[in-house]
Design an enzyme around this catalytic site. Structure first.
Site, PDB file in Angstrom:
ATOM      1  N   GLY A   1     -57.409 -47.804 106.220  1.00 48.37           N
ATOM      2  CA  GLY A   1     -58.505 -46.976 106.178  1.00 48.37           C
ATOM      3  C   GLY A   1     -59.007 -46.835 107.242  1.00 48.37           C
TER       4      GLY A   1
ATOM      5  NE  ARG B   1     -58.147 -38.633 106.530  1.00 49.95           N
ATOM      6  CZ  ARG B   1     -58.959 -37.187 105.798  1.00 49.95           C
ATOM      7  NH1 ARG B   1     -58.109 -36.730 104.820  1.00 49.95           N
ATOM      8  NH2 ARG B   1     -59.978 -37.996 105.547  1.00 49.95           N
TER       9      ARG B   1
ATOM     10  CD  GLU C   1     -63.146 -44.926  94.855  1.00 49.12           C
ATOM     11  OE1 GLU C   1     -62.457 -43.607  93.742  1.00 49.12           O
ATOM     12  OE2 GLU C   1     -62.827 -45.155  96.363  1.00 49.12           O
TER      13      GLU C   1
ATOM     14  CE  LYS D   1     -68.521 -52.018  92.170  1.00 53.17           C
ATOM     15  NZ  LYS D   1     -68.527 -50.906  93.687  1.00 53.17           N
TER      16      LYS D   1
ATOM     17  CB  SER E   1     -74.225 -49.477  96.065  1.00 54.24           C
ATOM     18  OG  SER E   1     -74.001 -48.876  95.632  1.00 54.24           O
TER      19      SER E   1
HETATM   20  N1  LIG Z   1     -67.705 -49.515 101.628  1.00 52.52           N
HETATM   21  C1  LIG Z   1     -67.910 -50.590 100.438  1.00 52.52           C
HETATM   22  O1  LIG Z   1     -69.530 -51.632 101.170  1.00 52.52           O
HETATM   23  C2  LIG Z   1     -66.959 -50.808  99.772  1.00 52.52           C
HETATM   24  C3  LIG Z   1     -65.648 -50.121  99.920  1.00 52.52           C
HETATM   25  N2  LIG Z   1     -64.884 -50.549  98.943  1.00 52.52           N
HETATM   26  C4  LIG Z   1     -63.723 -49.685  98.442  1.00 52.52           C
HETATM   27  O2  LIG Z   1     -63.155 -49.364  99.743  1.00 52.52           O
HETATM   28  C5  LIG Z   1     -61.964 -47.603  98.980  1.00 52.52           C
HETATM   29  C6  LIG Z   1     -62.618 -47.080 100.869  1.00 52.52           C
HETATM   30  O3  LIG Z   1     -64.020 -46.627 100.728  1.00 52.52           O
HETATM   31  P1  LIG Z   1     -64.110 -46.741 102.307  1.00 52.52           P
HETATM   32  O4  LIG Z   1     -63.364 -47.346 102.971  1.00 52.52           O
HETATM   33  O5  LIG Z   1     -66.060 -47.966 102.006  1.00 52.52           O
HETATM   34  O6  LIG Z   1     -65.002 -45.304 102.057  1.00 52.52           O
HETATM   35  P2  LIG Z   1     -65.289 -44.912 103.490  1.00 52.52           P
HETATM   36  O7  LIG Z   1     -65.833 -43.149 102.807  1.00 52.52           O
HETATM   37  O8  LIG Z   1     -66.502 -45.582 104.461  1.00 52.52           O
HETATM   38  O9  LIG Z   1     -63.722 -44.059 104.107  1.00 52.52           O
HETATM   39  C7  LIG Z   1     -63.642 -43.345 103.816  1.00 52.52           C
HETATM   40  C8  LIG Z   1     -61.826 -43.260 105.173  1.00 52.52           C
HETATM   41  O10 LIG Z   1     -60.702 -43.207 103.952  1.00 52.52           O
HETATM   42  C9  LIG Z   1     -60.044 -41.814 104.580  1.00 52.52           C
HETATM   43  N3  LIG Z   1     -59.314 -40.856 103.787  1.00 52.52           N
HETATM   44  C10 LIG Z   1     -59.651 -39.975 103.140  1.00 52.52           C
HETATM   45  N4  LIG Z   1     -58.513 -39.618 102.665  1.00 52.52           N
HETATM   46  C11 LIG Z   1     -57.791 -39.894 103.756  1.00 52.52           C
HETATM   47  C12 LIG Z   1     -56.590 -39.670 103.674  1.00 52.52           C
HETATM   48  N5  LIG Z   1     -56.283 -38.815 102.791  1.00 52.52           N
HETATM   49  N6  LIG Z   1     -56.092 -40.121 104.505  1.00 52.52           N
HETATM   50  C13 LIG Z   1     -56.332 -41.188 105.065  1.00 52.52           C
HETATM   51  N7  LIG Z   1     -57.867 -41.729 104.983  1.00 52.52           N
HETATM   52  C14 LIG Z   1     -58.379 -41.116 104.151  1.00 52.52           C
HETATM   53  C15 LIG Z   1     -61.664 -41.552 105.520  1.00 52.52           C
HETATM   54  O11 LIG Z   1     -60.871 -40.592 106.610  1.00 52.52           O
HETATM   55  C16 LIG Z   1     -62.037 -42.953 105.486  1.00 52.52           C
HETATM   56  O12 LIG Z   1     -61.982 -42.650 106.701  1.00 52.52           O
HETATM   57  C17 LIG Z   1     -63.296 -47.109  97.947  1.00 52.52           C
HETATM   58  O13 LIG Z   1     -62.278 -47.150  96.657  1.00 52.52           O
HETATM   59  C18 LIG Z   1     -64.420 -48.562  97.849  1.00 52.52           C
HETATM   60  O14 LIG Z   1     -64.421 -48.455  96.402  1.00 52.52           O
HETATM   61  C19 LIG Z   1     -65.010 -51.597  97.836  1.00 52.52           C
HETATM   62  C20 LIG Z   1     -65.944 -52.209  98.418  1.00 52.52           C
HETATM   63  C21 LIG Z   1     -66.690 -52.357  99.660  1.00 52.52           C
HETATM   64  O1  LIG Z   2     -68.248 -51.980  95.829  1.00 53.24           O
HETATM   65  C1  LIG Z   2     -69.108 -52.118  96.322  1.00 53.24           C
HETATM   66  C2  LIG Z   2     -69.265 -53.886  96.871  1.00 53.24           C
HETATM   67  O2  LIG Z   2     -68.996 -54.507  96.139  1.00 53.24           O
HETATM   68  C3  LIG Z   2     -69.605 -51.083  97.359  1.00 53.24           C
HETATM   69  O3  LIG Z   2     -69.979 -49.988  96.636  1.00 53.24           O
HETATM   70  P1  LIG Z   2     -70.247 -48.642  97.232  1.00 53.24           P
HETATM   71  O4  LIG Z   2     -69.303 -48.419  96.829  1.00 53.24           O
HETATM   72  O5  LIG Z   2     -71.278 -48.761  95.508  1.00 53.24           O
HETATM   73  O6  LIG Z   2     -71.059 -48.545  97.707  1.00 53.24           O
END
Ligand SMILES: NC(=O)C1=CN([C@@H]2O[C@H](COP(=O)(O)OP(=O)(O)OC[C@H]3O[C@@H](n4cnc5c(N)ncnc54)[C@H](O)[C@@H]3O)[C@@H](O)[C@H]2O)C=CC1
Ligand SMILES: O=C(CO)COP(=O)(O)O
Length: 340
Positions: free
Chosen positions: A11, A35, A281, A191, A254
Site C-alpha cells: 500500500g 501499484r 472506509e 468506529k 481523521s
Molecule cells: N491513514 C490512517 O490514519 C489509517 C488508515 N488505516 C486503514 O488503512 C487502510 C488504507 O488507508 P490509507 O493508507 O489511509 O488510505 P489512502 O487513501 O491514504 O491510500 C490508499 C492507497 O491504496 C492504494 N490503492 C487503492 N486501490 C488499490 C488497488 N486496487 N491496488 C493497489 N493499491 C490500491 C491507493 O493508490 C493509495 O496509495 C484503510 O483501511 C484505513 O482505514 C488504519 C489506521 C490509520
Molecule cells: O483509523 C484511523 C485512526 O485510528 C484513521 O482514521 P481515518 O481513516 O478516519 O483517517
C-alpha cells in the site's frame, strides 16, 4: 526472521507510508509495494511520498517497489495497508506465494457482500498463512511525526503477535497484544461510521456535552452489535475499541471525520468524499453495517440515523429530533454479566 530479511508493506497510501517508515526507523529493511510506478520513482528519488503525508521524509531503509511477486517472495512478514475495497483484488490467486508467511492486516473495513473483516478475507485467500491484525488509535500522520502512540496486534498465534511487537516497538510506538482478533478488527471498522457523525456534529457547532454523549452512545451501539456477533465486549474497552473511537471522533485529522464535517457544512456525500480525496472506509461500512444490523435486529439508532441522512433523504434536523425523542433507555445495557 533475521534482521537482514526485509519486511513488506503493501500500500502506497498514508498508512502504508507511515508503517513503512516506522519499521525502517526500527532498523528493518522495508519493501513498500504500491501499484503506481510514478509514485514509486518519486519516493526513490525525492524520499517523499508525492501524494500522501506531504513533508514527511521517507527513511532510506524503505525501498518502494511495484513488483508484488518479488516482494512476496522476498519477505516473510507482510503488512497489508490497502483499502478494504482493494484488498481481495490485490492478493487473490496468490495462496501458494503466501503459504507460511506472516500476514498482518492494517485495513479497517468490511467486505460488502460477504460482511467479512479483512483478516477473514486474508484467511480465505491464503489459508496456509499466519494471520494477525493491527488496530488502535493510530492516525497515520501522528505516527509519522513521532507522536507517542500505542496500538494492538491481535491473533490467536501468540508467537506471531510477539514477532510483530518486536518489529514495531520503538521509542514512540508501543504495541499491545490481544488474542481477540475478531473484536479488535471489528472495533477498528465500526468506529469509522461514528467518526462521520462526530464530524457532522462538529461542523454544526454542537457542544462538548453532545460530543461526550455521542462517543459514549457510539461505544454502546458498537459493543451491542459486536456482542451479537459473538465478540468479547471487554475488547471494546481497550485501545482498539474506545481508544480508536475517541481519536477518530475527536480529530480533524481523521478522514472519516473530515467527510462528516463536509456533510455538516452542507456538501453532498459525493462532494464530501471527493474534497477529502483519500480513503474514508466509514461510508461503505455504514451501508453493510445497516444491512447487517437490520438482519440481526440489533438496535443501532446512530447507524440508522446516519444511513437515513446519507441514503434515505432525511434531513439532519429530522434525525436529531427522532434520536432525542426516542423511548427512554438504560445506560450500560450492552455488556452481558456472564459468558465472557
Ligand atoms: N491513514 C490512517 O490514519 C489509517 C488508515 N488505516 C486503514 O488503512 C487502510 C488504507 O488507508 P490509507 O493508507 O489511509 O488510505 P489512502 O487513501 O491514504 O491510500 C490508499 C492507497 O491504496 C492504494 N490503492 C487503492 N486501490 C488499490 C488497488 N486496487 N491496488 C493497489 N493499491 C490500491 C491507493 O493508490 C493509495 O496509495 C484503510 O483501511 C484505513 O482505514 C488504519 C489506521 C490509520
Ligand atoms: O483509523 C484511523 C485512526 O485510528 C484513521 O482514521 P481515518 O481513516 O478516519 O483517517
Amino acid at each position: 526472521m533475521t534482521q537482514q530479511q526485509p519486511i513488506a508493506v503493501l500500500g502506497g497510501g498514508s498508512f502504508g507510508t507511515a508503517f513503512a517508515n516506522l519499521l525502517a526507523e526500527n532498523g528493518q529493511r522495508v519493501r513498500q509495494w504500491m501499484r503506481d510506478e510514478e509514485q514509486a520513482e518519486a519516493i526513490r528519488t525525492r524520499r517523499e511520498n508525492p501524494n500522501y503525508l506531504k513533508g514527511v521524509r521517507i527513511h532510506d531503509g524503505v525501498e518502494p517497489t511495484t513488483d508484488l511477486a518479488a516482494t512476496l517472495a522476498e519477505c516473510e512478514m507482510i503488512f497489508v495497508a490497502v483499502p478494504s475495497s482493494a484488498l481481495r483484488k490485490v492478493l487473490d490467486g496468490r495462496s501458494e506465494e503466501l503459504a507460511g508467511k506472516m500476514l498482518v492486516s492494517l485495513t479497517k473495513g468490511i467486505e460488502a457482500q460477504s460482511f467479512k473483516l479483512m483478516s477473514q478475507v486474508l484467511e480465505e485467500i491464503a489459508p496456509k498463512s499466519r494471520i494477525a491484525v493491527i488496530s488502535g488509535p493510530n492516525l497515520a500522520r501522528e505516527i509519522a511525526e513521532h507522536e507517542l502512540t500505542a496500538t494492538v496486534v491481535a491473533s490467536e498465534d501468540d508467537d506471531l503477535c510477539a514477532q510483530v511487537q518486536d518489529a514495531l516497538h520503538g521509542r514512540t510506538f508501543r504495541v499491545y497484544a490481544s488474542g481477540d482478533r475478531f473484536g479488535v478488527e471489528l472495533g477498528g471498522a465500526l468506529k469509522n461510521v461514528y467518526a462521520i457523525i462526530a464530524g457532522m456534529a462538529a461542523a454544526l457547532g454542537m457542544g462538548e456535552n453532545t460530543k461526550g454523549m455521542l462517543i459514549t452512545r457510539a461505544l454502546a451501539e458498537m459493543t451491542r452489535f459486536a456482542v451479537q456477533l459473538g465478540a468479547n465486549p471487554m475488547t471494546f474497552l481497550g485501545l482498539a475499541g474506545v481508544g480508536d473511537l475517541i481519536v477518530t471522533c475527536s480529530s480533524p485529522k481523521s478522514r472519516n471525520y473530515q467527510v462528516g464535517f463536509a456533510l455538516g457544512e452542507g456538501l453532498t456525500l459525493e462532494d464530501a468524499v471527493a474534497r477529502m480525496g483519500e480513503t474514508a472506509e466509514g461510508v461503505n461500512t455504514l451501508k453493510v453495517l445497516k444491512a447487517k444490523a437490520d438482519e440481526l435486529q440489533v438496535y443501532m439508532p446512530l447507524v440508522a440515523g446516519l444511513n437515513a441522512i446519507l441514503f434515505g433523504g432525511r434531513t439532519l434536523e429530522q434525525v436529531i429530533g427522532a434520536l432525542m425523542s426516542g423511548e427512554p433507555k438504560t445506560d450500560v445495557d450492552f455488556i452481558p454479566t456472564t459468558g465472557f
